[in-house]
Scaffold this motif. Structure first.
Motif, short mmCIF file in Angstrom:
data_model
loop_
_atom_site.label_atom_id
_atom_site.label_comp_id
_atom_site.label_asym_id
_atom_site.label_seq_id
_atom_site.Cartn_x
_atom_site.Cartn_y
_atom_site.Cartn_z
N MET A 140 28.48 -12.70 33.97
CA MET A 140 27.92 -12.29 32.68
C MET A 140 28.52 -10.96 32.24
O MET A 140 28.68 -10.07 33.06
CB MET A 140 26.41 -12.14 32.78
CG MET A 140 25.66 -13.39 33.14
SD MET A 140 23.88 -13.13 33.08
CE MET A 140 23.53 -13.89 31.52
N GLU A 142 28.02 -7.64 29.45
CA GLU A 142 26.86 -6.87 28.99
C GLU A 142 26.09 -7.58 27.87
O GLU A 142 24.88 -7.60 27.86
CB GLU A 142 27.27 -5.47 28.54
CG GLU A 142 27.44 -4.50 29.67
CD GLU A 142 26.14 -4.29 30.45
OE1 GLU A 142 25.06 -4.13 29.86
OE2 GLU A 142 26.23 -4.30 31.69
N LYS A 143 26.82 -8.17 26.93
CA LYS A 143 26.18 -8.86 25.81
C LYS A 143 25.35 -10.05 26.31
O LYS A 143 24.20 -10.21 25.92
CB LYS A 143 27.24 -9.33 24.82
CG LYS A 143 26.67 -9.98 23.58
CD LYS A 143 27.78 -10.38 22.62
CE LYS A 143 27.20 -11.14 21.44
NZ LYS A 143 28.24 -11.64 20.55
N SER A 144 25.91 -10.84 27.20
CA SER A 144 25.19 -11.99 27.75
C SER A 144 23.99 -11.54 28.56
O SER A 144 22.93 -12.17 28.52
CB SER A 144 26.12 -12.83 28.63
OG SER A 144 27.20 -13.32 27.90
N GLU A 146 22.19 -8.77 28.17
CA GLU A 146 21.14 -8.32 27.25
C GLU A 146 20.41 -9.51 26.64
O GLU A 146 19.19 -9.51 26.50
CB GLU A 146 21.72 -7.43 26.15
CG GLU A 146 21.81 -5.99 26.52
CD GLU A 146 20.48 -5.42 27.04
OE1 GLU A 146 19.43 -5.56 26.37
OE2 GLU A 146 20.51 -4.87 28.15
N GLU A 147 21.16 -10.54 26.27
CA GLU A 147 20.56 -11.74 25.71
C GLU A 147 19.63 -12.41 26.73
O GLU A 147 18.52 -12.82 26.39
CB GLU A 147 21.66 -12.71 25.29
CG GLU A 147 21.15 -13.87 24.45
CD GLU A 147 22.30 -14.70 23.91
OE1 GLU A 147 22.20 -15.94 24.02
OE2 GLU A 147 23.28 -14.14 23.38
N ALA A 148 20.06 -12.50 27.98
CA ALA A 148 19.23 -13.09 29.04
C ALA A 148 17.97 -12.26 29.25
O ALA A 148 16.87 -12.80 29.43
CB ALA A 148 20.02 -13.21 30.33
N ARG A 149 18.12 -10.94 29.23
CA ARG A 149 16.95 -10.07 29.41
C ARG A 149 15.92 -10.28 28.31
O ARG A 149 14.72 -10.26 28.56
CB ARG A 149 17.37 -8.62 29.47
CG ARG A 149 18.03 -8.29 30.78
CD ARG A 149 18.34 -6.83 30.91
NE ARG A 149 18.82 -6.60 32.27
CZ ARG A 149 19.48 -5.56 32.64
NH1 ARG A 149 19.75 -4.59 31.78
NH2 ARG A 149 19.89 -5.43 33.88
N LYS A 150 16.38 -10.48 27.07
CA LYS A 150 15.46 -10.74 25.97
C LYS A 150 14.76 -12.09 26.16
O LYS A 150 13.55 -12.20 25.97
CB LYS A 150 16.20 -10.72 24.64
CG LYS A 150 16.60 -9.34 24.19
CD LYS A 150 17.38 -9.39 22.89
CE LYS A 150 17.94 -8.02 22.55
NZ LYS A 150 18.84 -8.07 21.39
N ILE A 151 15.51 -13.09 26.53
CA ILE A 151 14.95 -14.43 26.70
C ILE A 151 13.91 -14.45 27.81
O ILE A 151 12.81 -14.99 27.65
CB ILE A 151 16.06 -15.46 26.99
CG1 ILE A 151 16.94 -15.64 25.74
CG2 ILE A 151 15.48 -16.80 27.44
CD1 ILE A 151 18.22 -16.41 25.99
N ARG A 153 12.53 -11.82 29.22
CA ARG A 153 11.65 -10.64 29.12
C ARG A 153 11.62 -9.82 30.40
O ARG A 153 10.57 -9.56 30.96
CB ARG A 153 10.24 -11.07 28.73
CG ARG A 153 10.20 -11.72 27.37
CD ARG A 153 8.78 -12.06 26.97
NE ARG A 153 8.79 -12.75 25.71
CZ ARG A 153 8.40 -14.00 25.55
NH1 ARG A 153 7.93 -14.67 26.56
NH2 ARG A 153 8.44 -14.56 24.37
#
Length: 154
Positions: A140, A142-144, A146-151, A153
């Motif tokens: 992954m 950094e962008k991916s 961050e997206e996973a962290r949002k999904i 939580r």
């Protein structure tokens, strides 16, 4: 064959389906053992590792890592099944690298898993594969992440 990836060309064959590929490679390089009981343990552990890879991170840390830590402690060997490398070990270390990329603190409290990761990472062929410039790519960016962290939580 199934119009999908991954697909591996090996020994004059085109193989698809991740587990079929892994089973073939494990058998070819004697990472799957001949003893039926050891093979059953390897199957059980690899299925657990596959489940682990599909779990959400909090469940991963609280349920599966302690189980694999206990397996490592109870057998008193260098690897999950005896003192010989199996594809269960490789599969687990691959997942540990993945988890480390997501959150390096996840395996902090599991010294035997960290030791397994180090032991396998220091094998000459694995060490070479992990070097910068090798075919290994980060799972992954950094962008991916961050997206996973949002999904998820976290």
């Amino acid at each position: 064959m199934f119009q999908q990836m991954p697909m591996v060309k090996i020994d004059g064959m085109k193989l698809v389906q991740t587990r079929a590929i892994l089973n073939y490679i494990a058998s070819k390089y004697n990472l799957y053992r001949k003893d039926i009981k050891e093979r059953a343990l390897i199957d059980m552990y690899t299925e657990g590792i596959a489940d682990l890879g599909e779990m959400i991170l909090p469940l991963t840390k609280n349920r599966y890592f302690p189980a694999f830590e206990k397996i490592s402690e109870s057998n008193g060997q260098d690897y999950l099944v005896g003192n010989k490398l199996s594809w269960a070990d490789i599969h687990l270390v691959e997942l540990l690298y993945y988890m480390d990329e997501l959150d390096s603190s996840l395996i902090f409290s599991f010294p035997l898993l960290k030791a397994l990761k180090t032991r396998i990472s220091n094998l000459p062929t694995v060490k070479k594969f992990l070097q910068p410039g090798s075919p290994r790519k980060s799972l992954m960016d950094e962008k991916s992440l961050e997206e996973a962290r949002k999904i998820f939580r976290f």
